[in-house]
Write an enzyme that holds these catalytic residues in place. Sequence first.
Site, PDB file in Angstrom:
ATOM      1  N   PRO A   2       0.828  -1.247   0.087  1.00 29.63           N
ATOM      2  CG  PRO A   2      -0.817  -1.636   1.619  1.00 29.63           C
ATOM      3  CD  PRO A   2       0.592  -2.051   1.150  1.00 29.63           C
ATOM      4  CD  GLU A   3       2.219   3.261  -3.974  1.00 29.31           C
ATOM      5  OE1 GLU A   3       2.994   4.090  -3.861  1.00 29.31           O
ATOM      6  OE2 GLU A   3       2.598   2.144  -4.178  1.00 29.31           O
ATOM      7  CE  LYS A  51       5.063   3.003   1.249  1.00 30.50           C
ATOM      8  NZ  LYS A  51       5.738   2.254   0.230  1.00 30.50           N
ATOM      9  NE  ARG A 255      10.508  -2.114  -2.203  1.00 22.60           N
ATOM     10  CZ  ARG A 255       9.567  -2.349  -1.308  1.00 22.60           C
ATOM     11  NH1 ARG A 255       8.818  -2.723  -1.277  1.00 22.60           N
ATOM     12  NH2 ARG A 255      10.287  -2.321  -0.020  1.00 22.60           N
TER      13      ARG A 255
END
Length: 269
Positions: A2-3, A51, A255
């Site tokens: 999640p950003e 985050k 990533r």
Amino acid sequence: MPEGDTVWQTAQRLHTALAGQVLTRSDLRVPRFATADLTGRAVLDVTPRGKHLLTRIEGGLTLHSHLRMDGSWQVYGSGERWRGGPTHQIRAILGNAAYTAVGYRLPVLELLRTADEEQAVGHLGPDLLGPDWDPHAALANLLADPARPLGEALLDQRNLAGIGNVYKSELAFLARATPWLPIGELPAGIPERLVRTAHRLLEANKDRLARRTTATGGTSRPDQLLYVYGREGHPCPRCGTPIRKADQGDGSRERPTYWCPRCQTGPSS
């Protein structure tokens, strides 16, 4: 992963459901805190930090959680069926008379003294969506290691907190640089613009259901919301060249990264 805008939205949902209410149910399903009982205490607030999520509880306690790749917090009304996943994936339950917050697949869950929150989040750089946002400090952090690839520098939460894979790829595209270009080789003025753009995009998306980085106002078409992320093989919106995908990492984790090999200058994967 999640950003920062997703975590901000999660914090708002949790805050709305829990803040100011006394807990009538508490269940932390991690060995270290399995015997902790928070019932009878009021939740004071739920605050995002990059985050990370900080649920502050009466009595000087904070429940610190991090979603990482696939964790989530779901909020359910009284009597509503829980749909976030199988029971064995539940790591935390916080409930009051009206709502129950259920944490699924949380890789980080710890109960600490509120006075010790810095032990959990003190390493983070300026929060793109926080009251501590400082573009000058974020810029200085990014440029401190000019040889570091742009994508890795943007993802490092010690530089600035809140950017994930999506914004990394989108920001590199807007800068017309590949994520592998050393950040010190960006043209003059571009790093400053990157920092401003990152803040603008996260602020714009923190209240949206569907994240959008493109300049196409009002669109709801999934293929027009993002420039490059998730669009491998599709034409670049600038030059028409097929978008490419590769993994990028610092050795600790790879990533997914998307870029246009034609109009983004610099080395590729």
